[in-house]
Design an enzyme around this catalytic site. Structure first.
Site, PDB file in Angstrom:
ATOM      1  N   HIS A  17      -2.598  -0.924  -3.424  1.00 36.56           N
ATOM      2  CA  HIS A  17      -3.784  -0.109  -3.205  1.00 36.56           C
ATOM      3  C   HIS A  17      -3.714   1.151  -4.069  1.00 36.56           C
ATOM      4  CE1 HIS A  17      -4.403  -1.866   1.124  1.00 36.56           C
ATOM      5  NE2 HIS A  17      -4.763  -2.704   0.171  1.00 36.56           N
TER       6      HIS A  17
ATOM      7  N   SER B  90       0.864  -1.186   0.000  1.00 41.36           N
ATOM      8  CA  SER B  90       0.000   0.000   0.000  1.00 41.36           C
ATOM      9  C   SER B  90       0.897   1.232   0.000  1.00 41.36           C
ATOM     10  CB  SER B  90      -0.935  -0.029   1.219  1.00 41.36           C
ATOM     11  OG  SER B  90      -1.797   1.079   1.234  1.00 41.36           O
TER      12      SER B  90
ATOM     13  N   ASP C 280      -4.510  -4.575   5.850  1.00 42.68           N
ATOM     14  CA  ASP C 280      -4.856  -5.461   4.745  1.00 42.68           C
ATOM     15  C   ASP C 280      -3.687  -6.411   4.504  1.00 42.68           C
ATOM     16  OD1 ASP C 280      -6.347  -6.532   2.678  1.00 42.68           O
ATOM     17  OD2 ASP C 280      -5.709  -5.037   1.211  1.00 42.68           O
TER      18      ASP C 280
END
Length: 336
Positions: A39, A12, A131
Site C-alpha cells: 500500500h 501495508s 486487505d
C-alpha cells in the site's frame, strides 16, 4: 507433477522492513516469479524497487502493463494502479479502489488465483485493517497455498489476524524469519496435479471489474451478493453485500470494494469530514451575521441589527457543540 511458480505478496504498514528481510533471503535461482503489492500513496513516487535491490539477490523492478512474467524476477506494483496477474503476463489497471487502496492486495491475490490455481502461493504480511483476506479466500478456493505472517511477529497485526480469523485452511502461519525458507521449499517441491476447481463466476466478475470492464460494470444478472441498505462512500452508489464464510464484504456498481471493517473506518472518516464542513459553515455564518449586524447598526436599523446578532450567537453556539464533538474523537479508534 507440477511446481508452484508464482508468489504473490501483499503488505501495508511495516511492509518495507518485512519485504527487505524476505527478499534478502531468497536465492538468485528462485524457481518462481515474485509479485508484490505494498500500500502506497496514490500521489507519491514509489522507491520500493531501489530499496529492495539493496539487499535482494533477484532483480527488482516496477511492473509494466503487458510485461511477461519471468522466473527469478521481482515485480512491484506502481502507485495508483492495481497490479493483476494473467497467465504468463502482468496487467496494470486504474479500476476502482478496494479497501480504500490502489494498488490493493485483494485484486492481486484474486487474479493470481484465477490465472494459476494451485500453482499460486500467496503471502500476507504486516498491515492494518484487512486487505488481503478476501484474496486469500480466493487462493484457497482454487487450491493455492496461503501463507500468513504470525500476528505476534508482525509490526502491525491487523491484516494477518483478520486473515487467520476468516480464512479456513491457511497452510502456514509463520514468523517472518521462516517465510523465505518455506517459499524456497514450496517452489522446489513438485506437487501432484489435482483436478482444478472451476473459476467461480464471482471471482471472474471481481477480477474483471478491477479492470473497469464495461461488461462487468453493466452486468445486472450475475453481480455477486445482494443489495444492501448502504451507499458507497466513494461514489454514492448502492453497495452490494457479499458474504463469504465469516467475512462480510461490500462492492458498488463501479467496483469500489470494502470489507465491513474498512467500510466502517471509511464511514467514520466521512462523518468527520461532514462535521468539519458544518463547523466551517457555522463559523462563516456567525462571521457574516456579525458583519451584517454592524452594518445595520451604522444605519440605525436596530431591530435588523439585533436579529443578525441573534443569528450570529446561535451559529456560534452550534459550532461550539460540533467543536466539542471533534475534540472528543478517540485518537486510537477514530470514533467518539
Amino acid at each position: 507433477m507440477l511446481e508452484p511458480n508464482i508468489i504473490v505478496i501483499g503488505t501495508s504498514a511495516g511492509g518495507v522492513e518485512a519485504l527487505t528481510y524476505l527478499v534478502k533471503h531468497l536465492p538468485p535461482d528462485l524457481n518462481a516469479a515474485v509479485i508484490i503489492v505494498l500500500h502506497v500513496s496514490s500521489h507519491g513516487t514509489s522507491v520500493l524497487p531501489k530499496i529492495l535491490s539493496r539487499t535482494s539477490n533477484l532483480p527488482v523492478s516496477h511492473a509494466q502493463d503487458g510485461e511477461a512474467i519471468v522466473h527469478g524476477q521481482i515485480y512491484v506494483a506502481l502507485p495508483d494502479y492495481h497490479l493483476l496477474v494473467e497467465r504468463g503476463y502482468l496487467r496494470l489497471t486504474r479500476g476502482a479502489k478496494e479497501n480504500r487502496c490502489r494498488p490493493a492486495i485483494d485484486p492481486l491475490f484474486r487474479s493470481a488465483a484465477r490465472a494459476y490455481g494451485q500453482r499460486a502461493i500467496a503471502v500476507l504480511l504486516t498491515g492494518v485493517l484487512d486487505d488481503g483476506t478476501a484474496g486469500l479466500m480466493a487462493v484457497k478456493m482454487r487450491r493455492g497455498v496461503a501463507i500468513v505472517q504470525n500476528p505476534d511477529d508482525a509490526l502491525y497485526a491487523d491484516m494477518p489476524r483478520n486473515a487467520i480469523e476468516n480464512v479456513e485452511d491457511i497452510d502456514h502461519i509463520l514468523p517472518l524469519s521462516d517465510i523465505p525458507s518455506t517459499l524456497i521449499a514450496l517452489v522446489n517441491t513438485p506437487m501432484e496435479v489435482q483436478p482444478e476447481n472451476p473459476v467461480p463466476s464471482k471471482m471472474e466478475f471481481e477480477t474483471e471489474i478491477a479492470q473497469l470492464s464495461l461488461e462487468a460494470v453493466e452486468n445486472e444478472s450475475e453481480r455477486p451478493g445482494k443489495p444492501s441498505t448502504f451507499g458507497c462512500p466513494d461514489c454514492g452508489g448502492m453497495l452490494w453485500e457479499i458474504e463469504e464464510g465469516n467475512l462480510l464484504r461490500f462492492r458498488c456498481r463501479t467496483g469500489h470494494a470494502y470489507s465491513a471493517e474498512t467500510l466502517l473506518a471509511t464511514q467514520s472518516d466521512k462523518v468527520e469530514d461532514a462535521l468539519w464542513i458544518a463547523f466551517r459553515a457555522l463559523e462563516e455564518k456567525a462571521s457574516l451575521s456579525h458583519r451584517m449586524a454592524a452594518r445595520m447598526e451604522a444605519r440605525n436599523q436596530t431591530l435588523a441589527a439585533q436579529r443578525f446578532k441573534e443569528e450570529a450567537h446561535s451559529a456560534r453556539q452550534r459550532s461550539a457543540i460540533i467543536r466539542e464533538v471533534l475534540l472528543k474523537v478517540d485518537p486510537n479508534t477514530g470514533v467518539d
